[in-house]
Write a protein that holds these residues in place. Structure first.
Motif, PDB file in Angstrom:
ATOM      1  N   GLY A  50       0.810  -1.201   0.000  1.00 59.52           N
ATOM      2  CA  GLY A  50       0.000   0.000   0.000  1.00 59.52           C
ATOM      3  C   GLY A  50       0.846   1.256   0.000  1.00 59.52           C
ATOM      4  O   GLY A  50       2.072   1.238   0.145  1.00 59.52           O
ATOM      5  N   ILE A  51       0.164   2.352  -0.143  1.00 61.80           N
ATOM      6  CA  ILE A  51       0.864   3.636  -0.233  1.00 61.80           C
ATOM      7  C   ILE A  51       1.563   3.988   1.074  1.00 61.80           C
ATOM      8  O   ILE A  51       2.541   4.733   1.096  1.00 61.80           O
ATOM      9  N   GLY A  53      -3.980 -10.568  -4.491  1.00 62.07           N
ATOM     10  CA  GLY A  53      -3.612  -9.234  -4.937  1.00 62.07           C
ATOM     11  C   GLY A  53      -4.141  -8.120  -4.074  1.00 62.07           C
ATOM     12  O   GLY A  53      -4.125  -6.954  -4.483  1.00 62.07           O
ATOM     13  N   PHE A  54      -4.616  -8.445  -2.870  1.00 62.83           N
ATOM     14  CA  PHE A  54      -5.103  -7.397  -1.980  1.00 62.83           C
ATOM     15  C   PHE A  54      -3.939  -6.510  -1.554  1.00 62.83           C
ATOM     16  O   PHE A  54      -2.795  -6.956  -1.434  1.00 62.83           O
ATOM     17  N   GLU A  55      -4.250  -5.267  -1.289  1.00 61.60           N
ATOM     18  CA  GLU A  55      -3.238  -4.304  -0.902  1.00 61.60           C
ATOM     19  C   GLU A  55      -2.815  -4.505   0.546  1.00 61.60           C
ATOM     20  O   GLU A  55      -3.656  -4.754   1.423  1.00 61.60           O
ATOM     21  N   VAL A  56      -1.522  -4.438   0.770  1.00 61.40           N
ATOM     22  CA  VAL A  56      -0.982  -4.575   2.122  1.00 61.40           C
ATOM     23  C   VAL A  56      -0.903  -3.195   2.751  1.00 61.40           C
ATOM     24  O   VAL A  56      -0.180  -2.319   2.282  1.00 61.40           O
ATOM     25  N   THR A  57      -1.655  -3.011   3.817  1.00 58.66           N
ATOM     26  CA  THR A  57      -1.739  -1.735   4.513  1.00 58.66           C
ATOM     27  C   THR A  57      -1.438  -1.963   5.997  1.00 58.66           C
ATOM     28  O   THR A  57      -1.264  -3.111   6.428  1.00 58.66           O
ATOM     29  N   LEU A 113     -17.506  -9.244   7.651  1.00 62.70           N
ATOM     30  CA  LEU A 113     -16.675  -8.091   7.303  1.00 62.70           C
ATOM     31  C   LEU A 113     -16.069  -8.228   5.914  1.00 62.70           C
ATOM     32  O   LEU A 113     -16.017  -7.267   5.143  1.00 62.70           O
ATOM     33  N   LEU A 114     -15.616  -9.442   5.581  1.00 64.88           N
ATOM     34  CA  LEU A 114     -14.906  -9.657   4.328  1.00 64.88           C
ATOM     35  C   LEU A 114     -15.838  -9.602   3.127  1.00 64.88           C
ATOM     36  O   LEU A 114     -15.575  -8.882   2.146  1.00 64.88           O
ATOM     37  N   GLY A 145     -12.236  -0.506   1.860  1.00 68.12           N
ATOM     38  CA  GLY A 145     -10.900  -1.051   1.677  1.00 68.12           C
ATOM     39  C   GLY A 145     -10.254  -1.517   2.963  1.00 68.12           C
ATOM     40  O   GLY A 145      -9.631  -2.575   3.001  1.00 68.12           O
ATOM     41  N   MET A 146     -10.354  -0.738   4.040  1.00 70.04           N
ATOM     42  CA  MET A 146      -9.721  -1.118   5.295  1.00 70.04           C
ATOM     43  C   MET A 146     -10.308  -2.416   5.841  1.00 70.04           C
ATOM     44  O   MET A 146      -9.596  -3.227   6.433  1.00 70.04           O
ATOM     45  N   LEU A 147     -11.620  -2.635   5.633  1.00 74.31           N
ATOM     46  CA  LEU A 147     -12.237  -3.888   6.062  1.00 74.31           C
ATOM     47  C   LEU A 147     -11.650  -5.076   5.309  1.00 74.31           C
ATOM     48  O   LEU A 147     -11.458  -6.153   5.869  1.00 74.31           O
ATOM     49  N   ASN A 148     -11.372  -4.897   4.034  1.00 74.13           N
ATOM     50  CA  ASN A 148     -10.731  -5.961   3.259  1.00 74.13           C
ATOM     51  C   ASN A 148      -9.369  -6.307   3.838  1.00 74.13           C
ATOM     52  O   ASN A 148      -9.016  -7.480   3.975  1.00 74.13           O
ATOM     53  N   ASP A 149      -8.595  -5.284   4.160  1.00 75.83           N
ATOM     54  CA  ASP A 149      -7.231  -5.505   4.633  1.00 75.83           C
ATOM     55  C   ASP A 149      -7.211  -6.320   5.921  1.00 75.83           C
ATOM     56  O   ASP A 149      -6.415  -7.249   6.073  1.00 75.83           O
TER      57      ASP A 149
END
Length: 370
Positions: A50-51, A186-190, A259-260, A270-274
């Motif tokens: 992630g950013i 491919g989910f973003e790592v935050t 949640l997912l 997005g944060m719920l996905n992470d």
């Protein structure tokens, strides 16, 4: 539910059970295959950082334009940088572009405002430096290392070093699978992902410690008896806690699945996905490893001890002697003669009794009979 409770009670009493330890090579093979798949996915695809870790800019604006069109416009405005666009509510979008510095962010903000047909001041810009993400990653690795050391020390003191080693291998197994799934999906790592990974460590250990506690209690004075081997005691411990492990895992997975699939899938948060993906995969992997990996590993390590080997030989010898004695009794019963039956015409075997009439009249006065 009553049937499930009845099965749980029978498993706890040892009346029924599944041979988890005897089929441990199958579980080891499945785990190795899953782990290799996760490592290959991680090596080939890599993690979508992630950013917060790579650095860049985040733009937030209100617009009715579709996310696909916003993504195309953002990538055009940055000259080819990849943009991640998320829908926030009904009329707002969040545009995440990695690799932008302060000088590059202002022209992109103006270009986005022009493309989205909104004032420049309505496009909120937030810059994130890569040093901040690197600091988070370093602290996460430090926290993970401290956690691992404390877990190993606690389990070694509370139980024994073999259980501590097996629990550590199970934890590494769970983390590898979870990170591999992140790479494949491919989910973003935050930072939310890091929080989720650190959270599943406790859940992963919960079922493992429950089984280990049952095994420790059941294996007291184990070498003083000759009824069960250590592997059989370990198998009974898994079966006695199986329903409890399933129930706690299902109860924990249901809200995480909400949640997912609901929060992340339908609401687009997005944060719920992470967080939820890490929790979901980690909980499932932790339940699997506590049953199929950790306890069989302890059994394998314990079976190398001379005392446990001697116990296994005594149990085997006692069972062989009992089987031989039972077979001998069955052979004796089969070869014994059947009792004679007068109706079948068989001769009666036994002492013969002389009739009493031959001695009749002796010692009586002579005379005619009346």
């Amino acid at each position: 539910m009553s049937k499930l409770g009845n099965i749980g009670a029978r498993l706890y009493r040892g009346e029924v059970g599944y041979d988890f330890i005897g089929k441990r090579k199958i579980w080891y093979g499945i785990s190795i295959l899953i782990t290799i798949t996760a490592i290959v996915g991680l090596a080939v695809r890599g993690l979508n950082m992630g950013i917060e870790f790579s650095g860049g800019a985040v733009f937030t604006a209100k617009t009715s334009v579709s996310t696909s069109e916003v993504q195309h416009q953002a990538e055009s405005a940055t000259g080819g940088h990849q943009a991640v666009v998320q829908k926030l509510g009904g009329d707002s979008v969040r545009i995440q572009i990695s690799g932008l510095d302060t000088k590059q962010a202002l022209p992109v903000q103006e270009e986005l405002a022009k493309d989205l047909n909104v004032p420049v001041k309505d496009v909120n810009t937030q810059l994130v430096g890569p040093s901040w993400g690197e600091e988070i990653a370093n602290k996460a690795w430090l926290g993970l290392g401290i956690f691992m050391v404390l877990v190993v020390l606690y389990l070694a003191i509370a139980f024994e070093w073999r259980m501590a080693l097996a629990a550590l291998i199970a934890l590494i197994h769970d983390l590898t699978i979870t990170v591999g799934v992140y790479a494949l999906v491919g989910f973003e790592v935050t930072p939310g992902t890091v929080i989720g990974l650190l959270t599943i460590l406790g859940y992963s250990l919960y079922d493992t410690v429950v089984v280990f506690d049952s095994l420790k209690e059941a294996s007291k004075d184990l070498t003083k008896q000759t009824r069960f081997t250590y592997s059989e005691i370990a198998n009974r411990s898994i079966n006695s806690t199986l329903v409890r492990s399933i129930n706690t895992t299902v109860v924990a997975l249901l809200p995480v699945a909400g949640l997912l699939f609901v929060g992340g899938g339908f609401l687009g948060a997005g944060m719920l996905n992470d967080i939820s993906l890490a929790l979901f995969v980690g909980l499932a992997a932790g339940a699997y490893s506590s049953i199929f990996i950790a306890t069989p590993l302890v059994a394998d390590l314990k079976n190398r001890e001379p005392q446990i080997k001697a116990l296994a030989k005594r149990v085997k010898a006692k069972r062989a002697a009992a089987a031989a004695k039972e077979a001998s009794q069955e052979d004796t019963e089969d070869s014994a003669p059947a009792p004679a039956d007068a109706e079948d015409g068989a001769a009666v075997v036994g002492p013969r009794h002389q009739p009493a009439s031959r001695n009749r009249g002796r010692g009586r006065p002579s005379g005619k009979r009346r």
